[in-house]
Motif scaffolding. Structure first.
Motif, PDB file in Angstrom:
ATOM      1  N   LEU A  64      13.984  13.288   6.656  1.00  0.00           N
ATOM      2  CA  LEU A  64      13.570  11.988   7.160  1.00  0.00           C
ATOM      3  C   LEU A  64      12.107  11.720   6.823  1.00  0.00           C
ATOM      4  O   LEU A  64      11.743  10.596   6.446  1.00  0.00           O
ATOM      5  CB  LEU A  64      13.783  11.931   8.679  1.00  0.00           C
ATOM      6  N   LEU A  65      11.255  12.734   6.933  1.00  0.00           N
ATOM      7  CA  LEU A  65       9.844  12.581   6.603  1.00  0.00           C
ATOM      8  C   LEU A  65       9.669  12.266   5.124  1.00  0.00           C
ATOM      9  O   LEU A  65       8.949  11.320   4.750  1.00  0.00           O
ATOM     10  CB  LEU A  65       9.085  13.862   6.952  1.00  0.00           C
ATOM     11  N   MET A  70       8.814   7.487   1.463  1.00  0.00           N
ATOM     12  CA  MET A  70       9.093   6.761   0.226  1.00  0.00           C
ATOM     13  C   MET A  70       9.735   5.408   0.523  1.00  0.00           C
ATOM     14  O   MET A  70       9.464   4.419  -0.180  1.00  0.00           O
ATOM     15  CB  MET A  70      10.002   7.588  -0.680  1.00  0.00           C
ATOM     16  N   LEU A  71      10.554   5.330   1.558  1.00  0.00           N
ATOM     17  CA  LEU A  71      11.150   4.050   1.945  1.00  0.00           C
ATOM     18  C   LEU A  71      10.066   3.056   2.349  1.00  0.00           C
ATOM     19  O   LEU A  71      10.094   1.880   1.944  1.00  0.00           O
ATOM     20  CB  LEU A  71      12.141   4.252   3.093  1.00  0.00           C
ATOM     21  N   LEU A  72       9.097   3.514   3.129  1.00  0.00           N
ATOM     22  CA  LEU A  72       8.002   2.637   3.547  1.00  0.00           C
ATOM     23  C   LEU A  72       7.179   2.174   2.345  1.00  0.00           C
ATOM     24  O   LEU A  72       6.803   1.003   2.239  1.00  0.00           O
ATOM     25  CB  LEU A  72       7.110   3.364   4.560  1.00  0.00           C
ATOM     26  N   ILE A  73       6.893   3.106   1.430  1.00  0.00           N
ATOM     27  CA  ILE A  73       6.147   2.750   0.221  1.00  0.00           C
ATOM     28  C   ILE A  73       6.904   1.693  -0.573  1.00  0.00           C
ATOM     29  O   ILE A  73       6.335   0.690  -1.019  1.00  0.00           O
ATOM     30  CB  ILE A  73       5.905   4.000  -0.656  1.00  0.00           C
ATOM     31  N   SER A  74       8.194   1.922  -0.755  1.00  0.00           N
ATOM     32  CA  SER A  74       8.999   1.013  -1.574  1.00  0.00           C
ATOM     33  C   SER A  74       9.110  -0.375  -0.956  1.00  0.00           C
ATOM     34  O   SER A  74       9.203  -1.373  -1.665  1.00  0.00           O
ATOM     35  CB  SER A  74      10.395   1.610  -1.803  1.00  0.00           C
ATOM     36  N   ILE A  75       9.091  -0.457   0.369  1.00  0.00           N
ATOM     37  CA  ILE A  75       9.153  -1.760   1.041  1.00  0.00           C
ATOM     38  C   ILE A  75       7.904  -2.586   0.713  1.00  0.00           C
ATOM     39  O   ILE A  75       7.994  -3.760   0.339  1.00  0.00           O
ATOM     40  CB  ILE A  75       9.296  -1.594   2.570  1.00  0.00           C
ATOM     41  N   VAL A 436      12.888  19.001  -6.503  1.00  0.00           N
ATOM     42  CA  VAL A 436      12.012  20.050  -5.970  1.00  0.00           C
ATOM     43  C   VAL A 436      12.093  20.132  -4.450  1.00  0.00           C
ATOM     44  O   VAL A 436      11.778  21.169  -3.858  1.00  0.00           O
ATOM     45  CB  VAL A 436      10.552  19.768  -6.417  1.00  0.00           C
ATOM     46  N   TYR A 437      12.552  19.069  -3.806  1.00  0.00           N
ATOM     47  CA  TYR A 437      12.550  18.999  -2.346  1.00  0.00           C
ATOM     48  C   TYR A 437      13.188  20.223  -1.700  1.00  0.00           C
ATOM     49  O   TYR A 437      14.299  20.645  -2.037  1.00  0.00           O
ATOM     50  CB  TYR A 437      13.303  17.754  -1.873  1.00  0.00           C
ATOM     51  N   THR A 438      12.453  20.821  -0.771  1.00  0.00           N
ATOM     52  CA  THR A 438      12.980  21.838   0.145  1.00  0.00           C
ATOM     53  C   THR A 438      12.436  21.510   1.535  1.00  0.00           C
ATOM     54  O   THR A 438      11.304  21.028   1.654  1.00  0.00           O
ATOM     55  CB  THR A 438      12.531  23.268  -0.238  1.00  0.00           C
ATOM     56  N   PRO A 439      13.217  21.740   2.583  1.00  0.00           N
ATOM     57  CA  PRO A 439      12.747  21.409   3.938  1.00  0.00           C
ATOM     58  C   PRO A 439      11.453  22.143   4.278  1.00  0.00           C
ATOM     59  O   PRO A 439      11.299  23.329   3.966  1.00  0.00           O
ATOM     60  CB  PRO A 439      13.897  21.871   4.830  1.00  0.00           C
ATOM     61  N   ILE A 440      10.525  21.459   4.895  1.00  0.00           N
ATOM     62  CA  ILE A 440       9.242  22.081   5.244  1.00  0.00           C
ATOM     63  C   ILE A 440       9.068  22.248   6.748  1.00  0.00           C
ATOM     64  O   ILE A 440       8.228  23.027   7.192  1.00  0.00           O
ATOM     65  CB  ILE A 440       8.066  21.253   4.685  1.00  0.00           C
ATOM     66  N   LEU A 441       9.840  21.519   7.556  1.00  0.00           N
ATOM     67  CA  LEU A 441       9.713  21.605   9.007  1.00  0.00           C
ATOM     68  C   LEU A 441      10.733  22.595   9.564  1.00  0.00           C
ATOM     69  O   LEU A 441      11.538  22.285  10.434  1.00  0.00           O
ATOM     70  CB  LEU A 441       9.897  20.221   9.635  1.00  0.00           C
ATOM     71  N   LEU A 442      10.690  23.811   9.014  1.00  0.00           N
ATOM     72  CA  LEU A 442      11.580  24.885   9.454  1.00  0.00           C
ATOM     73  C   LEU A 442      10.764  26.107   9.832  1.00  0.00           C
ATOM     74  O   LEU A 442       9.636  26.286   9.360  1.00  0.00           O
ATOM     75  CB  LEU A 442      12.558  25.266   8.334  1.00  0.00           C
TER      76      LEU A 442
END
Length: 475
Positions: A64-65, A70-75, A436-442
Motif C-alpha cells: 500500500l505504501l 505512486m498513485l498520488l504522484i500519478s493523480i 525489485v519490490y520487496t516488502p519493507i514493513l516486515l
C-alpha cells in the motif's frame, strides 16, 4: 472458480505478454504513447486476477505504501494544471498506465519459474535495438565524432532560427527519424552500458549466451556515446562504475551496506532541506532572499549558477497563487516563458505539471525506493549479475533524469514538451522498479506470500533461484 483455475496455469503466457509489452514500449514502436498505455492497462487488469492470491496480509502495508505513493504522484501528474486541458480524456489513461506498469513489474516476480534475467534482456534488447538503428542512421547523416568535427562551427540556420549541430542527432520516433537532442537520447546509452557490470559475474565459458548478450547490449550503448561523442552522458557512467565497485568489492563486508544506505538517506535529507530554502528564496520579497542576494557565496549557490537559474523561475511561478502551488503552473501566456524553460531536472518538471505536492510525494517515493532496493539486495535470491545490472540501471536512470533530463527533446518541433511520467522509457523503468519490490514493513526473517498455489513438495523440487531469501547479508 474454473476461470480462476485456468488463470493459475497461465503464468507463462501472461509473463510473455508483459515482456512483449515492455519490449514494444521500450522500443517505442509506432511512437503512439496511447497504445502503450492501453496495452499496459489491459495486461495489468488481467494480471490482477492471476496473482491476487499470491500476496499475504503481512505485506499489505508495504504494498500500500509503495503503490499508494505512486498513485498520488500519478493523480497530480495526470490532472495538474499544465497538461490537464491539453490531453483531455487521455489523462485517465496516463493515470492508469503509470500504476499499471509498476504493478506488472511487481506481478512478474510472483510468476512460477520466471527467470529474473529475462526482464533485463527483454528491456536491454529493446533499448539496444532502438539505439543501434538510430545510431547507424545518425552516422550516415553526421559522420563519426561529429560533435568534435563541428565544434568550431556548430551553428546552423533552420527556418530563420539558430541551432547547434553538436547537441543533436537523429533518433527513431515511431516510424520516422527526427532531430533529437543528445541530452534526451544519451540516457539510452548510459542504461545499456550498465549491462557491462554483469560481466563481472558471468563466466564466458559456462554461460556464453548470457555473457554475449550482456556484452553486446553494453557495447551498443557505449559505442553510441563515444561515436558522437556525448561527453556529458559519458560522465554519468562514473556513478555507474562507482555502484559496480561498491557492490563488487564491498558487498557483504561489515557495516558497508549501512554506511552506503544511510549515506544516501543523508544526502536525500540535505537535498530536501536545500529545496525548502531554495523555494523561500525563489518566492522573493522576504528577509532570506534579501540576505542571499547580499551574500556572495549564498548568491552563487541559490541564484548565480546554471541549474538554479532555470529552477528559480519555476519555484517562483508556482508561489504566485494557491492553485499553482498545489496543482502546477497554469498553461497561460503569463507562464509561457517559465514553461519553456528546460530545468534539466525531472523533479522540477513535475512541479510544473503537478505542483508542490507532486514533488513531495516524489521525494517520499524515492526514499521508499531506497529501502525497497536495499531489501531486494538483501533478501532476493537473484544472481549477482542480475542485481548489479538492475541496481546500475535504476541508479543511473535516476541520476541522469535528475541532472540531465531534457523536456524538449525534438529540435525542430515547437512546443514539444515531453512529460517525464508520460514517457515510454519511464514506464519501462517503473516496471523494472516494480520487479525489485520487496516488502519493507516486515520483521526480520518474517516470510510473506510466495505462490501459495504450489504445494510445498513441488516448491522444493524446483530450483529456488527465483524466490526470496531472507539472509542476513549486510547489504
Amino acid at each position: 472458480m474454473n476461470f480462476l483455475k485456468k488463470l493459475s496455469n497461465a503464468d507463462s503466457l501472461v509473463a510473455f505478454l508483459i515482456l512483449e509489452c515492455l519490449a514494444i514500449t521500450g522500443f517505442a514502436l509506432g511512437g503512439i504513447n496511447t497504445v502503450f498505455y492501453v496495452i499496459g492497462i489491459l495486461l495489468s487488469i488481467f494480471t490482477v486476477f492471476l496473482v491476487y492470491n499470491r500476496f499475504s496480509k503481512n505485506e499489505a502495508k508495504s504494498l500500500l505504501l509503495f503503490m499508494g505513493l505512486m498513485l498520488l504522484i500519478s493523480i497530480f501528474i495526470s490532472f495538474g494544471n499544465l497538461l490537464r486541458n491539453a490531453y483531455g480524456a487521455t489523462n485517465v489513461l496516463v493515470l492508469l498506465a503509470i500504476n499499471a506498469f509498476l504493478f506488472m513489474g511487481i506481478a512478474l516476480r510472483r510468476f512460477k519459474s520466471f527467470a529474473p534475467e529475462t526482464i533485463l534482456l527483454t528491456i536491454g534488447s529493446a533499448l539496444a535495438l532502438l539505439t543501434l538503428v538510430s545510431m547507424i542512421y545518425s552516422w550516415t547523416q553526421y559522420g563519426f565524432f561529429y560533435a568534435l568535427q563541428y565544434k568550431d562551427t556548430p551553428i546552423y540556420f533552420y527556418n530563420a532560427e539558430l541551432f547547434n549541430i553538436t547537441k543533436e542527432g537523429f533518433w527513431l520516433q515511431g516510424f520516422a527519424f527526427k532531430e533529437t537532442s543528445i541530452a534526451s537520447t544519451g540516457v539510452f546509452g548510459v542504461l545499456e552500458s550498465c549491462f557491462l557490470l554483469g560481466l563481472f559475474y558471468v563466466s564466458p565459458k559456462r554461460d556464453k549466451i548470457k555473457f554475449s548478450l550482456f556484452l553486446v547490449i553494453g557495447l551498443i550503448g557505449l559505442i553510441y556515446l563515444i561515436t558522437i561523442p556525448n561527453l556529458i552522458a559519458l560522465a554519468f557512467l562514473i556513478p555507474v562504475a562507482f555502484v559496480g565497485v561498491i557492490y563488487r568489492f564491498l558487498k557483504g563486508k561489515k557495516y558497508t551496506g549501512r554506511i552506503v544506505f544511510y549515506g544516501i538517506l543523508g544526502i536525500a535529507v540535505l537535498c530536501f532541506i536545500f529545496f525548502i530554502f531554495a523555494f523561500i528564496n525563489a518566492k522573493g520579497g522576504n528577509a532570506f532572499s534579501s540576505f542571499v542576494a547580499s551574500n556572495r557565496i549564498l548568491n552563487r549557490i541559490f541564484n548565480a549558477n546554471g541549474w538554479m537559474h532555470n529552477v528559480n523561475p519555476v519555484l517562483g511561478g508556482i508561489s504566485k497563487s494557491a492553485g499553482q502551488l498545489f496543482f502546477g503552473l497554469d498553461n497561460s501566456y503569463a507562464n509561457e516563458e517559465i514553461i519553456k524553460t528546460n530545468t534539466k531536472m525531472f523533479e522540477i518538471e513535475a512541479i510544473k505539471e503537478g505542483g508542490l505536492l507532486a514533488f513531495i510525494f516524489i521525494i517520499a517515493f524515492i526514499v521508499t525506493c531506497v529501502f525497497i532496493i536495499r531489501s531486494y539486495l538483501k533478501r532476493s535470491n537473484d544472481s549477482d549479475s542480475t542485481k548489479i545490472i538492475v541496481l546500475g540501471i535504476l541508479v543511473s536512470f535516476f541520476v541522469y533524469s535528475t541532472f540531465n533530463y531534457d523536456s524538449f527533446p525534438l529540435i525542430h518541433d515547437s512546443g514539444n514538451y515531453i512529460s517525464f511520467f508520460r514517457s515510454p522509457l519511464t514506464l519501462v523503468m517503473l516496471a523494472l522498479l516494480g520487479y525489485v519490490y520487496t516488502p519493507i514493513l516486515l520483521k526480520d526473517g518474517e516470510e510473506y506470500g510466495k505462490e501459495p498455489s504450489l504445494k510445498k513438495e513441488e516448491v522444493t523440487k524446483k530450483t529456488p533461484v527465483h524466490d526470496y531469501d531472507f539472509g542476513d547479508d549486510d547489504l
